[in-house]
Design a protein around this motif. Structure first.
Motif, PDB file in Angstrom:
ATOM      1  N   ASP A   1       0.823  -1.219   0.000  1.00 23.54           N
ATOM      2  CA  ASP A   1       0.000   0.000   0.000  1.00 23.54           C
ATOM      3  C   ASP A   1       0.846   1.253   0.000  1.00 23.54           C
ATOM      4  O   ASP A   1       0.359   2.349  -0.241  1.00 23.54           O
ATOM      5  CB  ASP A   1      -0.890   0.049   1.244  1.00 23.54           C
ATOM      6  CG  ASP A   1      -1.797  -1.161   1.322  1.00 23.54           C
ATOM      7  OD1 ASP A   1      -1.955  -1.842   0.298  1.00 23.54           O
ATOM      8  OD2 ASP A   1      -2.331  -1.415   2.416  1.00 23.54           O
ATOM      9  N   TRP A   2       2.084   1.105   0.373  1.00 26.02           N
ATOM     10  CA  TRP A   2       2.957   2.266   0.471  1.00 26.02           C
ATOM     11  C   TRP A   2       3.642   2.594  -0.855  1.00 26.02           C
ATOM     12  O   TRP A   2       4.457   3.505  -0.915  1.00 26.02           O
ATOM     13  CB  TRP A   2       4.042   1.995   1.531  1.00 26.02           C
ATOM     14  CG  TRP A   2       3.534   1.940   2.937  1.00 26.02           C
ATOM     15  CD1 TRP A   2       2.855   0.917   3.534  1.00 26.02           C
ATOM     16  CD2 TRP A   2       3.670   2.960   3.933  1.00 26.02           C
ATOM     17  NE1 TRP A   2       2.568   1.235   4.836  1.00 26.02           N
ATOM     18  CE2 TRP A   2       3.063   2.485   5.117  1.00 26.02           C
ATOM     19  CE3 TRP A   2       4.259   4.231   3.948  1.00 26.02           C
ATOM     20  CZ2 TRP A   2       3.024   3.233   6.293  1.00 26.02           C
ATOM     21  CZ3 TRP A   2       4.221   4.965   5.117  1.00 26.02           C
ATOM     22  CH2 TRP A   2       3.598   4.471   6.282  1.00 26.02           C
ATOM     23  N   LEU A   3       3.326   1.831  -1.877  1.00 28.12           N
ATOM     24  CA  LEU A   3       4.026   2.048  -3.152  1.00 28.12           C
ATOM     25  C   LEU A   3       3.255   2.983  -4.079  1.00 28.12           C
ATOM     26  O   LEU A   3       2.024   2.929  -4.145  1.00 28.12           O
ATOM     27  CB  LEU A   3       4.219   0.711  -3.865  1.00 28.12           C
ATOM     28  CG  LEU A   3       5.277  -0.221  -3.284  1.00 28.12           C
ATOM     29  CD1 LEU A   3       5.185  -1.588  -3.941  1.00 28.12           C
ATOM     30  CD2 LEU A   3       6.677   0.370  -3.495  1.00 28.12           C
ATOM     31  N   ARG A   4       3.971   3.808  -4.807  1.00 26.24           N
ATOM     32  CA  ARG A   4       3.367   4.553  -5.911  1.00 26.24           C
ATOM     33  C   ARG A   4       3.273   3.580  -7.079  1.00 26.24           C
ATOM     34  O   ARG A   4       4.176   3.523  -7.921  1.00 26.24           O
ATOM     35  CB  ARG A   4       4.252   5.723  -6.329  1.00 26.24           C
ATOM     36  CG  ARG A   4       4.333   6.835  -5.312  1.00 26.24           C
ATOM     37  CD  ARG A   4       5.105   8.012  -5.893  1.00 26.24           C
ATOM     38  NE  ARG A   4       5.533   8.912  -4.828  1.00 26.24           N
ATOM     39  CZ  ARG A   4       4.801   9.937  -4.375  1.00 26.24           C
ATOM     40  NH1 ARG A   4       3.617  10.177  -4.883  1.00 26.24           N
ATOM     41  NH2 ARG A   4       5.259  10.693  -3.394  1.00 26.24           N
TER      42      ARG A   4
ATOM     43  N   LEU B   1       9.491  -0.822   3.746  1.00 22.98           N
ATOM     44  CA  LEU B   1       8.053  -0.574   3.808  1.00 22.98           C
ATOM     45  C   LEU B   1       7.378  -1.577   4.748  1.00 22.98           C
ATOM     46  O   LEU B   1       6.425  -1.227   5.456  1.00 22.98           O
ATOM     47  CB  LEU B   1       7.452  -0.617   2.406  1.00 22.98           C
ATOM     48  CG  LEU B   1       7.953   0.502   1.488  1.00 22.98           C
ATOM     49  CD1 LEU B   1       7.235   0.475   0.149  1.00 22.98           C
ATOM     50  CD2 LEU B   1       7.791   1.879   2.146  1.00 22.98           C
ATOM     51  N   ALA B   2       7.895  -2.788   4.766  1.00 23.39           N
ATOM     52  CA  ALA B   2       7.334  -3.770   5.699  1.00 23.39           C
ATOM     53  C   ALA B   2       7.519  -3.279   7.128  1.00 23.39           C
ATOM     54  O   ALA B   2       6.595  -3.339   7.952  1.00 23.39           O
ATOM     55  CB  ALA B   2       8.013  -5.123   5.501  1.00 23.39           C
TER      56      ALA B   2
ATOM     57  N   GLY C   1      10.904   8.072  -4.484  1.00 21.21           N
ATOM     58  CA  GLY C   1      10.005   8.346  -5.597  1.00 21.21           C
ATOM     59  C   GLY C   1       9.019   7.221  -5.857  1.00 21.21           C
ATOM     60  O   GLY C   1       8.069   7.393  -6.617  1.00 21.21           O
ATOM     61  N   TYR C   2       9.251   6.081  -5.229  1.00 27.20           N
ATOM     62  CA  TYR C   2       8.325   4.962  -5.398  1.00 27.20           C
ATOM     63  C   TYR C   2       7.479   4.734  -4.168  1.00 27.20           C
ATOM     64  O   TYR C   2       6.716   3.781  -4.090  1.00 27.20           O
ATOM     65  CB  TYR C   2       9.111   3.695  -5.759  1.00 27.20           C
ATOM     66  CG  TYR C   2       9.914   3.875  -7.027  1.00 27.20           C
ATOM     67  CD1 TYR C   2       9.253   4.054  -8.248  1.00 27.20           C
ATOM     68  CD2 TYR C   2      11.292   3.932  -7.014  1.00 27.20           C
ATOM     69  CE1 TYR C   2       9.959   4.270  -9.410  1.00 27.20           C
ATOM     70  CE2 TYR C   2      12.009   4.146  -8.184  1.00 27.20           C
ATOM     71  CZ  TYR C   2      11.340   4.314  -9.375  1.00 27.20           C
ATOM     72  OH  TYR C   2      12.035   4.534 -10.530  1.00 27.20           O
ATOM     73  N   VAL C   3       7.644   5.609  -3.174  1.00 29.93           N
ATOM     74  CA  VAL C   3       6.910   5.434  -1.921  1.00 29.93           C
ATOM     75  C   VAL C   3       5.802   6.479  -1.849  1.00 29.93           C
ATOM     76  O   VAL C   3       6.038   7.669  -2.080  1.00 29.93           O
ATOM     77  CB  VAL C   3       7.869   5.572  -0.719  1.00 29.93           C
ATOM     78  CG1 VAL C   3       7.102   5.418   0.582  1.00 29.93           C
ATOM     79  CG2 VAL C   3       8.978   4.535  -0.811  1.00 29.93           C
TER      80      VAL C   3
END
Ligand code: TPP
Ligand code: TPP
Ligand code: SF4
Ligand code: SF4
Ligand code: SF4
Ligand code: SF4
Ligand code: SF4
Ligand code: SF4
Ligand code: MG
Ligand code: MG
Lengths: 175, 90, 366, 262, 262, 366, 90, 175
Positions: free
Chosen positions: E5-8, E30-31, E57-59
């Motif tokens: 869920d934390w990813l763009r 992220l985990a 940039g991916y978070v």
């Protein structure tokens, strides 16, 4: 009534503070105008420190002293560097305890440091003694304004001492 | 050898008074023209450097010179004052 | 209402910042700006703000940009060498449209030069010092009072236009003490709200996007790379780059006449002085000493963006005389905008032009 | 002392305040340089900006007074370009550990053949007394008016962790030991780092209730412990007071070094 | 994994090369962030410039992709200005330890409440494979064509000497342990530094004769030793091979910290 | 004699440096300049020189200055962000009159911008980017051949004038490969010998002092502070500062017409293009495609100091058209020197102007 | 729950083949349109995650997903495929 | 005789090297002129890499390819990004093992990767196979120059392999 005042001595004598007190007295209490400037620079450490104040009844445009008409000189080097070329009709207050030379122009000798030591056992208030004398002699600010400005500016707990020093200055200047 | 304080350089910090084992330096009391209280020397001939440097050819003690932050302490050779040197070496 | 103080220029700058709601100062000491940091170190904690002395100026401006994104009005203060070090991150602030205020109390350069003497040698650096095409805002106070009021104004401009705003003072103005009337309240602007959270960097016709403060759920990505309206990197698309950088440039340049502040005296004169900062005081004195000569004076309070409209205030001008504490930096800009001769009156080394000296030059043109 | 021959006498008296410890460190440095037999013509002093960094300006060799914090990076260029030169860096706590921290740890990592002497007065002297990364917690400065809330660096630990071959700490009072340590540093192939605690009466002492220079020297005398002793005390389970100054050689080793003269 | 869920997601696939270890570290980060219960709205990721620094940039949180080496200084501003934000810095060995070394040690000294995760691939990936301060001696890169002659940093030792409260090292293979270490870092008040050795097949592996990504992972597996074990072995008088990778918690302490949420 | 190679611009630059006797490279990798460092890393050790990758660009330029004082011809190479970081030490090099060469392979800015795309956005930064009044030299190659020859020339100029010299190339010229004839030998200048060792910074009427290399017994003191002829700091003496900084400025500015290199085509034209770097190739192509139009072309090889004499080569010029890979930076300088309209043809984002595009604009003025 | 490799994200690094205790991933052999050899799964129903995640409500094992640098490995809920799920839970 | 050549594929195929070899062959051995450029950029990593060469008998002024007349395409993405818009009378060489699409313009299919794997067990020389085919089909450089340029450019010890790959290219292109 523009006056250009130059103060000089060595580091630790409180030359800068003196200049600020005069400026403050003029602006905050006499409600006139003043600009204070000073020389920074590491060379000032060992040598002569200098500060300047311009006082005027109208707003001051040019902020730098061009030709001082009043001098406060508290060290020999200060005299040599900043006092020697004083213009003819200027007035110089000299701490005679520390300055050996004398100008050819009008001057008043105030043994501020010796007297500060003798009376208060504190050389450090010699600058306030000089301020008292300065105001007495030149009247550039009112004694009342000077007193208030001193009270604003000195460390807590030294108010009495400094006011006494100021008064000693009045006295030494013949007041 | 004679111990001298260079008045042009000395700023009156009194560090020399702190380190000399013979207490040869005493805080000055009279300000010079620059407003500096240069220490005064008390019987400098007691200094090991003065006495023995010439003999051993190297610095002995030298604490005061080393700590003097103003490079104001030096030993001068007094070739012309031969008699003096003899006295000092007493 | 207001109260009178006898303040140093640097004090007035710090107090102006506090009055403007500045609650973060990150910097590194350097003469002759240090009093600003020192004042903030004493005052910010009491005002609920944060003062941090960073490890260098690069860190100083970086922390300021970070704090700005965290929602604070934030500033730093420095002088030449530190300003040079900030150049990369100033570019970052411009590229990411981060509001912040950067004070440069100019001393004598180049290099370490004259740390305690006045100069105005960084006037072109603040315009061109970071790589790439940029357009920041720079204000130039000429009195202790303006150190206060222009600092307040700088924070407002920074928030309105989302750019770093420079206070390009000089050592004379920064260090001198004089009378100042301190207002009880100052007028404050706010950052624009975000319109479209999915495209936080999309701007309206004013070219300025809303500000998505961190911690408010925008999940905004902020990058110094060329980015699209979402804030995402897109570094090989020429059109996107052109669109972005042109917008950043134009959002300031297109309103340069609005941003540019100046004062004029004797607008119908033939001989016109231009000045800013400390030399303005010399010009004013000279005008005061020679009222008969009716000399014109254009005093700039904004140098960048340069609003050339100010020059047209002097329709009869036959010569512009421009004393600066540098080798004629802003004179070069004026030359671009006029066919009238621009006579640079450079002075470096720390002295201020003497009114008398200016008068002598003036006489040649009267 | 023939270290005197190494002075630019035409520039004395120097600009340092009365009682400032920097001058003492210059004495010790020049004594060591003289003793090891380096020649003026092949010795270079490099510094950054600060009171301390003015030192090379008083030394009669080629001397490079650079930008704030960058002395070591300049020195790296000098040394690598001509390893036959002996290069000494003189720096301050702000110059070395604040703005210059990165060059410091990288020079230690590279273990480049320089001797770095830091006059640590725990303050920014030149700019009038702001806190530095070595200002002890709680101490006053113009930017820590309520007492510093940031922990201070242990510069010797940093130098060690980063890889320097020689690391020592002394004070401006321990002139003989300091001279010896500098001598050891000069003799070391690889990076030698010598931290010297010095008094700054004007900007540190005055604010932190040392009434005189000698008071501050006294403090350094009474609060310092030799490393060996400190180690022993700790091993015996004693806790040293927070403000203990550990003196002596912290590290001496011979990891691979760069820029050593062939 | 709800770390997802934390990813763009709209930005995936990311720009990293096939087999690059950076993506793994993102997973673990992220985990951990998810597990500790931080909210997206009050979490900020900050980075500098480099392949690794592209991570934020991916978070899908507020993310600040700054200038090369300066991430920690920016993060310091964010955190001090609003301590209610949780701030994680993601950086590379070049970003953190070359150009950014000073901000790194100063953040450790201040012990500011950040979690700093360094994706150490021992090379400058983004610019095509130049040597970094963690490139082991002898290893090849485009700027060390004859093998690196400079000693490498031990980043964990630096962080420790500089004052960080939490310091650990893992590799991109040890995903569970790494996730736990990051979790511990996030929980630590004060600066937490987690170094992760990651493979860069494109620019490090290829030049240093790892024929495949899995080869390099194998190397990390077989050359690493837990800190406890390494300490024990050393105490028993064993010398560890030069290229041993020490893994685990290096330091965990609670020195005074800055920027901690009240 | 010469040999033909098919080299990348960056390779040619590195090879030019080696041919010029450069024996020290200190730098930090950054796209699109990295190939220069990489080439030097391979070649310098074989040539008895030293390559060092420093911890950042600040260290890079610092090490180069140090190496220069140790007697080596020394260089660094970078791009926008790194160039910004060098600004403080570039000022130091100017103040201490340290010969060195700094290559900037320009990419798209501001900030991290477009790391792999071409730009010319740092042209004013190289002139004004460091604080204080400075005057460096900047050369702009437009071919692989010039990457070689102008690099050699840069080292000579650096040694002759004792200034940092910039090679302000762009990504296109840096990265493209083309035919180059490499000479067997290049002409090299030397640093002036010291005349008066007690006053190493005293200059003759050429304003350039001799160079007291470290290790030769001069015991020279080198400082970025304002200094006297002996090299000793003297920071509060305005006259000394003025004398020094004016000399530093004038030693370059007073010979700007000598230093400035340019090429002209069709000097009697009314429509005249000005260009430098990659856009010059577009202009040349356009002229080649439209020989009938007799368009003038002034191609600058030196941009700083700007020798305005080059403009007077075109006595009939009615308009100057100036394509640049920025928002019109050097156009601004031209505007200062001429009353003829200067039409800036800016292009940013990484694309190069198309000859066709230039032709369409030209047609409007024919 | 069903194990899926997202072909859009997978770059064929084969790290998943390295870590699965059941050797569920095998290196791919046929390049896709992007030229990538995506691993193939060998009886993914053996995966502990597939089998037990729904029951225990938390991630079991998950090594492959965790190490996959391209976020290409995921478990999808197959509500519509009820029967499938039952089979998997066998 | 100006030719504008565009090569595209994915990272690792040696697209850049191919372009350099062609340029080198032209300049160093055929003694004509060439300019080689390429796309850098991190996006090129996963996606399509591209390099371009201009060849001419007179000095090349404008260094960028404007409208390529020759294409070498070695990946599907490369085709989509850089090959699709090929102008009418251009020539495209396609590695048919990797590219699925086909242009409406003239093209030659060369199963370079499959054949490289089959013949040499080394995909990596597919680019050289393509070069051989390219030169065979378009004659932009002489085979002799190509051979010399390949020998200059490939790693020591792989010369034979690469020359065989080149010749395989000649053959596949009907030579
Ligand atoms: C880039 C830059 N930033 C700031 C300064 C101002 N500055 C001069 S000296 C100094 C601090 C010096 O501290 P330290 O190195 O400890 O020397 P000290 O004066 O205490 O001996 C500072 C901040 C500068 N000259 N350049
Ligand atoms: C001031 C500056 N210098 C140099 C660069 C070029 N640069 C970009 S990334 C990088 C190295 C990154 O190395 P690292 O942090 O280890 O990240 P990686 O790519 O290996 O993950 C460099 C030198 C830059 N962007 N800015
Ligand atoms: S130590 Fe030196 S400077 Fe200090 S008082 Fe003694 S002689 Fe004077
Ligand atoms: S050398 Fe020693 S004994 Fe002699 S005066 Fe100095 S400190 Fe005293
Ligand atoms: S300010 Fe401090 S460090 Fe500087 S000279 Fe004075 S005493 Fe020494
Ligand atoms: S270059 Fe290396 S670090 Fe960068 S994405 Fe590729 S594998 Fe990862
Ligand atoms: S680990 Fe991920 S990216 Fe790598 S092969 Fe397996 S699924 Fe694909
Ligand atoms: S979760 Fe574990 S068991 Fe299941 S496929 Fe992944 S690695 Fe294998
Ligand atoms: Mg200090
Ligand atoms: Mg890396």
């Amino acid at each position: 009534m523009r006056h250009e005042l130059r103060l000089s001595g060595f580091g630790g004598q409180g030359i800068m503070l003196s200049a600020v007190i005069i400026g403050r007295a003029a602006v905050m209490y006499d409600k006139i105008f003043a600009v204070q400037t000073q020389v920074y620079g590491p060379e000032a450490r060992g040598g002569a420190s200098m500060s300047a104040v311009i006082i005027d009844s109208i707003p001051i445009l040019y902020p730098k002293v061009r030709e001082p008409d009043i001098f406060v000189i508290m060290s020999e080097e200060g005299f040599l560097k900043y006092g020697k070329g004083a213009k003819e009709n200027s007035m110089m207050l000299i701490d005679s305890s520390l300055v050996y030379s004398r100008p050819g122009t009008p001057h008043v000798l105030i043994p501020a440091t010796t007297e500060a030591r003798r009376v208060f056992k504190r050389d450090i208030v010699a600058n306030i003694v000089m301020l008292g004398a300065l105001v007495k002699v030149t009247k550039i600010v009112t004694p009342d304004a000077l007193e208030k400005a001193i009270l604003d500016s000195v460390p807590k707990g030294t108010e009495e001492l400094n006011l006494s020093a100021m008064k000693l200055g009045f006295t030494l200047a013949g007041g | 050898m004679r111990l001298v304080i260079d008045e042009v350089r000395c700023k009156g910090c009194n560090l020399c008074t702190l380190v000399c084992p013979y207490r040869i330096f005493k805080p000055g009391t009279i300000a010079n023209r620059k407003g500096i209280l240069v220490p005064v020397t008390d019987r400098p001939e007691r200094c090991t450097n003065c006495r023995l440097q010439k003999i051993y050819g190297r610095t002995l003690c030298g604490m005061c010179q080393m700590i003097c932050p103003d490079q104001a302490i030096n030993w001068v050779n007094e070739e012309v004052y031969e008699p003096h040197r003899v006295v000092v070496e007493d | 209402m207001s109260r009178v103080e006898f303040w140093q220029g640097n004090t007035a700058c710090a107090e102006g910042a506090l009055a403007a709601g500045c609650r973060f100062f990150g910097g590194y000491p350097i003469t002759p700006s240090t009093e600003i940091a020192e004042h903030m170190a004493r005052s910010l904690p009491k005002a609920g703000g944060v003062f941090v002395q960073m490890e260098d100026e690069i860190g100083g401006i970086a922390s300021v940009i970070g704090a700005s994104w965290a929602g604070k009005r934030a500033m730093t203060a420095t002088s030449g060498p530190g300003f040079s070090l900030m150049m990369e991150n100033i570019g970052f602030a411009l590229m990411t449209e981060t509001p912040c205020v950067i004070v440069n109390i100019q001393r004598g350069g180049p290099s370490t030069g004259q740390p305690t003497m006045a100069g105005q040698g960084d006037m072109l650096q603040c315009r061109y010092g970071s790589h790439g095409d940029i357009s920041p805002i720079a204000l130039v106070p000429a009195s202790v009072e303006e150190m206060y009021s222009l600092t307040v104004h700088a924070f407002n401009l920074a928030d309105i236009y989302r750019v770093p705003v420079f206070i390009m003072a000089d050592e004379i103005i920064g260090h001198m003490r004089e009378r100042i009337e301190v207002p009880d309240k100052v007028q404050l602007s706010e950052r624009k709200p975000v319109i479209d959270p999915t495209h936080p960097f999309r701007a309206g016709c004013d070219l300025i996007p809303g500000f998505p403060t961190f911690g408010k759920g925008y999940a905004v990505h902020v990058t110094g790379l060329t980015h699209d309206d979402r804030g995402y990197p897109c570094t090989t698309n020429p059109e996107m780059h052109e669109k972005l950088v042109t917008r950043l440039f134009n959002k300031v340049e297109s309103v340069r006449d609005e941003i540019s502040l100046f004062e004029t005296i004797n607008t119908d004169s033939k001989v016109v002085f231009i000045s800013y900062g400390a030399p303005a005081r010399a010009v004013e004195q000279m005008l005061h000493d020679h009222p008969e000569a009716q000399i014109g004076h254009l005093r700039l309070k904004t140098v960048w963006p340069f609003g050339e409209r100010c020059l047209s205030q002097f329709p009869n001008a036959e010569v512009f005389l421009f004393p600066e504490l540098n080798l004629g930096q802003i004179s070069r800009e004026i030359e671009r905008h006029t066919r009238i001769p621009v006579i640079s009156i450079p002075k470096i080394g720390g002295n201020l032009h003497l009114p008398q000296e200016l008068w002598e030059i003036t006489e040649r043109y009267l | 002392m023939s270290g005197d021959d190494w002075l630019r006498k035409d520039r004395l008296p120097h600009i340092w305040c009365a009682g400032c410890g920097n001058g003492t460190v210059v004495n010790c440095t020049l004594a060591a340089v003289d003793e090891i037999g380096w020649q003026r013509a092949n010795t270079v002093f490099v510094s950054g900006i600060g009171c301390s960094s003015r030192a090379p300006g008083y030394v009669l060799t080629d001397s490079l007074h650079t930008t704030h914090g960058r002395a070591i990076a300049f020195a790296t260029g000098v040394k690598l370009a001509d390893p036959s030169l002996n290069v000494v860096v003189i720096t301050g706590d702000g110059d070395l550990a604040a703005i210059g921290g990165n060059h410091f740890i990288h020079a230690c990592r590279r273990n480049i053949d320089l001797t770095v002497i830091c006059m640590n007065n725990q303050i920014y002297g030149m700019t009038g007394g702001q806190g530095s990364p070595t200002t002890p917690m709680g101490k006053l400065s113009t930017t820590t008016p309520f007492g510093s809330v940031e922990p201070a660096f242990d510069l010797t630990e940093l130098a060690k962790a980063a890889g320097a071959n020689y690391v020592a700490r002394w004070t401006g009072f321990h002139v003989k030991e300091l001279t010896k340590a500098i001598f050891s540093g000069l003799s070391t192939k690889g990076l030698a780092f010598i931290e010297v605690l010095v008094q700054c009466p004007t900007n540190y002492g005055r604010r932190n209730k040392y009434r005189s220079v000698t008071d501050q020297i006294d403090y350094m005398k009474t609060h310092s412990v030799l490393k060996q002793k400190a180690d022993r005390l700790r091993e015996e389970g004693n806790e040293l007071p927070e403000d203990t100054i550990i003196l002596g050689e912290i590290v001496k080793r011979s990891l691979p070094a760069m820029g050593v003269r062939k």
